[in-house]
Write a protein that holds these residues in place. Structure first.
Motif, mmCIF file in Angstrom:
data_model
loop_
_atom_site.group_PDB
_atom_site.id
_atom_site.type_symbol
_atom_site.label_atom_id
_atom_site.label_comp_id
_atom_site.label_asym_id
_atom_site.label_seq_id
_atom_site.Cartn_x
_atom_site.Cartn_y
_atom_site.Cartn_z
ATOM 1 N N HIS A 264 52.321 33.728 3.325
ATOM 2 C CA HIS A 264 51.862 32.961 2.168
ATOM 3 C C HIS A 264 52.582 31.611 2.096
ATOM 4 N N HIS A 268 51.530 27.361 2.523
ATOM 5 C CA HIS A 268 51.896 26.189 1.709
ATOM 6 C C HIS A 268 52.588 25.140 2.587
ATOM 7 N N GLU A 294 47.127 26.656 -3.295
ATOM 8 C CA GLU A 294 47.051 28.114 -3.218
ATOM 9 C C GLU A 294 45.956 28.551 -2.241
ATOM 10 N N SER A 297 47.843 28.859 1.052
ATOM 11 C CA SER A 297 48.716 30.020 1.174
ATOM 12 C C SER A 297 47.885 31.291 1.302
HETATM 13 ZN ZN ZN Z 1 51.515 30.254 -3.582
#
Ligand code: ZN
Length: 504
Positions: A264, A268, A294, A297
């Motif tokens: 994740h 980013h 987001e 990610s």
């Molecule tokens: Zn995040």
């Protein structure tokens, strides 16, 4: 004009350096600082934030932006220089609309509220936070009122994280998603539960960390311009184009925690490492919105990292790292274990299918609080009612109910949750567009553990632009239209229809 532009860039670079210095202090606080450093670190961060605010609201900056307006208007909208002036002006206007006294007062209230919440949550004590949350709702409303002319009182708050998104577009989007997810969760609930106990065997920390970081590097995360450390809550932070760091946390009895949080945060970080270096030190030099961030990610964590194609290549490698734990577990059983769907009380532990229902519940409650349709004292009951309705479960206490997230108790009410679900929906849309343009992406992943075609596509269409375009502009450019739930719906029904054998 070139002189004025150079002056603007010099001012913006200083602002960016102040922010980066504060980010280094925060990173250190979350990773290596001994507890004894806390008091002075708080003071040092407050000083940097005051200096940054003074610069961001300096009338000389406003004057410069005014003088540059005719120049900006002669340039193409998507040129670096016009974008720089446009985004700098947007940020200047936002920073100057809110009086410094209000900022200081709200921020002192947020710290006090956070303190009370951090004791109230373990004590399951909603009454303790109730008066603080009532004030937070009031502060959030007053904050919105510094931006008059809004359609919905949450719109100015949403703008702070997902610029340009509106309640009037999010409500139908989230309603469509809810209508898709609630029956899907019910249908899955009628199937036999997946046994995921294999994930909770003992997995030593060092091997977990090295495997996760190896995958992040295979994704394209560049360790010459980054590093990974441990922290209580995983995060990504950027000090410069050449220094984008991630953190993770390890649970030796839960294989998913470090692995998927690493993938994740790597997502980013890939976004931040992929911004064109020419934009460094300007307001264009980072990802464009909470939702788009987001989406990256989630794309690397879920659409890639929880896919069958990914594990076709990486599962034998993971088995080699953990032969005792996984030697006798088939790829199919492992794939099903990491994709198990089960309604649960805690948002951060939720699977891909139920996760957005946690967000939709919070979004609906935020709007009701801001609109005055819901009183804070009635929030726990409203929370429980929506969990019953959407997920078929109900929190036995406040700790795992309304008190679970820091967002409302250390921040504000409104604007803080929609980005997570926007990210999930966008991730599916971007991934579908990338694999449609390059069907070989899945084959490269499964056969060779390679991600370069996917990464190149994301860099070209999303990463390189930094904050030049708003989320809506970026979606229009990449997808040729506004965001819809269709790609996400296709993704979920294909994947989970297969895992849970839902096709009749
Ligand atoms: Zn995040």
């Amino acid at each position: 004009m070139q002189e004025k532009l150079a002056e603007l860039k010099a001012r913006l670079l200083e602002a960016s350096d102040l922010q980066a210095a504060a980010a280094v202090l925060s990173w250190d606080q979350a990773t290596y600082m001994p507890p004894g450093g806390a008091a002075s670190r708080g003071r040092q961060l407050a000083l940097l934030s005051r200096l940054a605010h003074e610069r961001a609201t300096d009338p000389a900056l406003g004057k410069l932006l005014d003088e540059l307006r005719p120049y900006e208007e002669r340039l193409p909208y998507d040129s670096d220089e016009a974008s720089l002036i446009r985004v700098a002006r947007r940020e200047y206007e936002r920073a100057t609309r809110v009086p410094a006294d209000f900022v200081a007062e709200f921020s002192a209230h947020q710290s006090a509220s956070f303190e009370v919440w951090s004791r109230a949550r373990p004590a399951n004590d909603f009454a303790a936070v109730q008066p603080y949350l009532e004030q937070t709702v009031e502060y959030s409303r007053r904050l919105a009122d510094f931006f008059p002319g809004y359609e919905h009182i949450a719109d100015p708050l949403i703008d702070m994280y997902d610029y340009g998104m509106r309640v009037s577009t999010l409500r139908p989007l989230f309603a469509a998603l809810r209508d898709l997810l609630v029956p899907l969760v019910e249908a899955i609930g009628r199937q036999p539960a997946i046994d995921d106990s294999v994930l909770y065997r003992h997995y030593p920390e060092a091997s977990q960390l090295s495997f996760g970081l190896e995958v992040a590097q295979r994704y394209g995360y560049d360790l010459a311009r980054g590093r990974q450390d441990k922290s209580a809550h995983p995060f990504t932070t950027k000090f410069a184009a050449g220094d984008v760091r991630i953190t993770t946390r390890v649970n030796e009895h839960d294989l998913s925690e470090a692995l998927f949080s690493t993938l994740h945060e790597a997502g980013h970080a890939l976004y931040e490492q992929g911004v064109r270096p020419e934009l460094e030190g300007t307001p264009l030099g980072g990802g464009t919105s909470a939702g788009v961030h987001e989406s990256q990610s989630r794309l690397w964590e879920n659409l890639v990292g929880r896919s069958r194609a990914f594990w076709t290549y990486f599962y034998p490698r993971l088995q080699a790292v953990f032969p005792e734990q996984l030697g006798g577990v088939s790829l199919d059983d492992f794939y099903r274990a990491i994709n198990k769907v089960q309604p649960s009380l805690i948002r951060t532990n939720a699977d891909e299918v139920t996760y957005n229902l946690h967000i939709i519940i919070r979004f609906e409650l935020e709007l009701a609080l801001l609109e005055g349709r819901l009183a804070v004292k009635d929030l726990p009951e409203a929370w429980a009612a929506l969990y019953r309705q959407y997920l078929g479960i109900e929190p036995p206490d406040h700790r795992d109910g309304v008190l679970q997230d820091v967002h409302w108790f250390g921040g504000m009410v409104g604007g803080v949750f929609q980005g997570y679900t926007l990210g999930n929906v966008m991730a599916a849309a971007f991934f579908e567009a990338a694999t449609r343009a390059h069907p070989e992406i899945l084959e490269e992943m499964a056969a060779e553990g390679r991600f370069d075609t996917l990464l190149r596509w994301l860099q070209e269409h999303i990463y390189q632009h930094g904050s030049k375009f708003t989320a809506a502009e970026l979606l229009e450019r990449v997808l040729g239209g506004p965001l819809t739930v269709e790609p996400y719906a296709r993704y979920l029904s294909r994947k989970y229809g297969d895992i849970y054998d839902l096709r009749s």
